[in-house]
Design an enzyme around this catalytic site. Structure first.
Site, mmCIF file in Angstrom:
data_model
loop_
_atom_site.group_PDB
_atom_site.id
_atom_site.type_symbol
_atom_site.label_atom_id
_atom_site.label_comp_id
_atom_site.label_asym_id
_atom_site.label_seq_id
_atom_site.Cartn_x
_atom_site.Cartn_y
_atom_site.Cartn_z
ATOM 1 N N GLY A 11 108.863 66.161 8.883
ATOM 2 C CA GLY A 11 108.007 65.155 8.229
ATOM 3 C C GLY A 11 107.007 65.813 7.301
ATOM 4 N N ARG A 72 115.498 66.788 6.823
ATOM 5 C CA ARG A 72 115.944 67.023 8.198
ATOM 6 C C ARG A 72 117.410 67.422 8.103
ATOM 7 N NH1 ARG A 72 111.938 62.788 9.305
ATOM 8 N NH2 ARG A 72 110.376 63.866 10.554
ATOM 9 N N ASP A 103 106.968 70.281 15.366
ATOM 10 C CA ASP A 103 107.592 70.943 16.526
ATOM 11 C C ASP A 103 109.099 71.139 16.358
ATOM 12 O OD1 ASP A 103 108.164 68.237 16.890
ATOM 13 O OD2 ASP A 103 108.048 68.372 19.075
ATOM 14 N N THR A 126 101.719 68.671 10.527
ATOM 15 C CA THR A 126 102.228 67.348 10.899
ATOM 16 C C THR A 126 101.029 66.423 11.052
ATOM 17 O OG1 THR A 126 103.136 66.048 12.716
ATOM 18 C CG2 THR A 126 102.404 68.236 13.292
ATOM 19 N N ASP A 128 100.699 64.189 13.080
ATOM 20 C CA ASP A 128 100.552 63.769 14.484
ATOM 21 C C ASP A 128 99.598 64.642 15.311
ATOM 22 O OD1 ASP A 128 102.480 61.780 13.998
ATOM 23 O OD2 ASP A 128 104.079 63.243 14.295
ATOM 24 N N ASP A 130 100.260 67.055 17.146
ATOM 25 C CA ASP A 130 100.809 67.271 18.490
ATOM 26 C C ASP A 130 101.406 68.669 18.668
ATOM 27 O OD1 ASP A 130 102.903 66.845 16.763
ATOM 28 O OD2 ASP A 130 104.041 65.545 18.091
ATOM 29 N N ARG A 172 103.889 59.661 16.904
ATOM 30 C CA ARG A 172 105.055 60.077 17.679
ATOM 31 C C ARG A 172 104.788 59.780 19.160
ATOM 32 N NH1 ARG A 172 107.850 65.035 15.021
ATOM 33 N NH2 ARG A 172 105.862 66.005 15.527
HETATM 34 P P1 ADP Z 1 109.205 68.141 12.546
HETATM 35 O O1 ADP Z 1 109.212 69.581 12.187
HETATM 36 O O2 ADP Z 1 108.288 67.342 11.674
HETATM 37 O O3 ADP Z 1 108.973 67.932 14.023
HETATM 38 P P2 ADP Z 1 112.036 67.456 12.950
HETATM 39 O O4 ADP Z 1 111.884 67.271 14.418
HETATM 40 O O5 ADP Z 1 112.815 66.457 12.208
HETATM 41 O O6 ADP Z 1 110.641 67.544 12.186
HETATM 42 O O7 ADP Z 1 112.701 68.909 12.714
HETATM 43 C C1 ADP Z 1 112.967 69.375 11.414
HETATM 44 C C2 ADP Z 1 114.252 70.136 11.389
HETATM 45 O O8 ADP Z 1 114.173 71.274 12.243
HETATM 46 C C3 ADP Z 1 115.486 69.386 11.881
HETATM 47 O O9 ADP Z 1 116.057 68.546 10.914
HETATM 48 C C4 ADP Z 1 116.427 70.523 12.256
HETATM 49 O O10 ADP Z 1 117.099 71.009 11.123
HETATM 50 C C5 ADP Z 1 115.459 71.587 12.771
HETATM 51 N N1 ADP Z 1 115.449 71.523 14.236
HETATM 52 C C6 ADP Z 1 114.812 70.651 15.034
HETATM 53 N N2 ADP Z 1 115.093 70.871 16.337
HETATM 54 C C7 ADP Z 1 115.950 71.920 16.367
HETATM 55 C C8 ADP Z 1 116.614 72.634 17.401
HETATM 56 N N3 ADP Z 1 116.455 72.318 18.684
HETATM 57 N N4 ADP Z 1 117.427 73.662 17.027
HETATM 58 C C9 ADP Z 1 117.580 73.993 15.745
HETATM 59 N N5 ADP Z 1 116.981 73.359 14.730
HETATM 60 C C10 ADP Z 1 116.173 72.342 15.024
#
Ligand code: ADP
Length: 322
Positions: A11, A72, A103, A126, A128, A130, A172
């Site tokens: 995000g 993403r 995260d 982020t 959030d 968090d 979130r």
């Molecule tokens: P944020 O960083 O805002 O929490 P996301 O949760 O959408 O956003 O994570 C961003 C990107 O990080 C995902 O689209 C994915 O490519 C990568 N990612 C998230 N979780 C994992 C994971 N467990 N293993 C590998 N890559 C991950």
């Protein structure tokens, strides 16, 4: 160390641009070359990147979003996607990668670091808030100010019409935006995922308020709570009280806008700190700020440990709202 990479992922958050600017300008001042990767891990897989310079980051400190774009990538969570990403990291000659995101992005960063031996450093960004290991994430206070601006405007119409307004904010699974914007906006109730929603209690307090002459109220609802959406909570309260209410979901409004002063400063401080960590050979860590000082913690702790909201602040609002 000659060359580092930077990407923004997940995000978007206001303050990512000041952070990119700080990484580029500080790294260049230390004699490093900086590669900017587009659209987070997707760009790593696609090999979509450009060499950054002083000019590519000029005029961005006040802009929301991220000039590197964000995305993403489901493919990156798979071994095949990660292999392609690592091939491009090698091709570009990137010796350390700075990942600016939340995260999920940190989970991906840790995999690059541990499994694929790419030195990686996280910068928490982020709305959030968090992420464990930092008092503030980049973007949080701007989002709070955006929510507050909306709450203030809603207050005008709530008072004029003697209405109850339910205002749903992002977060979130955390109540940080709800708590901070609710306190600052003088909300009558703040419903956060960390505390079970007590519909009877809300109704009783509304009734008590009415008896004392309070005819309008603002109830802040953090998204993602177990009690359901703001619409569901509003209809339960309506059934019991019969009060005229409206629901406003602020949604993606909270993501945009010019970063506030603090998010620009935090982005600048943490961007510089991440480069220092890279130069010193640090890896697998996230930078953060605790009591005004830059700190590092492991990426794993940063995404796995749960940052607690300030319950003193939460309970203080119960007194303020009487
Ligand atoms: P944020 O960083 O805002 O929490 P996301 O949760 O959408 O956003 O994570 C961003 C990107 O990080 C995902 O689209 C994915 O490519 C990568 N990612 C998230 N979780 C994992 C994971 N467990 N293993 C590998 N890559 C991950």
């Amino acid at each position: 160390m000659r060359k580092i990479g930077i990407l923004t992922s997940g995000g978007d958050a206001p303050g990512m641009n000041p952070c990119i600017r700080a990484v580029v300008r500080y790294a260049m001042s230390r004699g490093l070359e900086v590669i900017g990767i587009k659209r987070g891990y997707k760009g790593l897989i696609d090999g979509d990147a450009e060499i950054m310079n002083m000019r590519t980051v000029s005029g961005i400190i006040y802009r929301g979003g991220t000039i590197l774009k964000t995305a993403r990538s489901k493919y990156f969570t798979e071994e095949g996607g990660q292999r392609k990403a690592v091939q491009n990291i090698k091709k570009f000659g990137i010796e350390a990668l700075i990942v600016v995101g939340g995260d999920g992005s940190f989970r991906g960063a840790r995999i690059l670091d541990e499994k694929w031996d790419v030195p990686t450093i996280g910068v928490p960004a982020t709305i959030d808030n968090d992420i464990w290991g930092t008092d503030f994430t980049i973007g949080f206070l701007t989002a709070v100010n955006t929510a507050l601006d909306a709450i203030d405007k809603i207050r005008d119409t709530a008072v004029s019409h003697d209405r109850v307004f339910f205002v749903e904010v992002m977060g979130r699974t955390s109540g940080f935006i709800a708590l901070w914007s609710g306190i600052a906006g003088g909300a009558e109730e703040i419903l956060i995922p960390e505390v079970p929603v007590d519909i009877d209690g809300i109704c009783e307090r509304l009734e008590r308020g009415r008896k004392r002459g309070k005819v309008s109220s603002i109830i802040i609802v953090a998204e993602g709570g177990k009690a359901g959406s703001s619409y569901e909570i509003a209809s339960k309260v309506r059934e019991k009280t019969g009060y005229d209410d409206r629901v406003v979901v602020l949604g993606h409004l909270q993501r945009g806008g010019s970063p506030c002063a603090w998010d620009r400063i935090l982005g600048t401080m943490l961007g510089k700190a991440a480069v220092d960590v890279a130069i010193d050979g640090g890896r697998g860590v996230a930078v953060g700020i605790i009591n005004g000082k830059v700190k590092t913690s492991s990426l794993k702790d940063a995404y796995e440990k749960k940052k607690k909201i300030d319950f003193d602040l939460y309970h203080l609002n119960e007194i303020m709202a009487t």
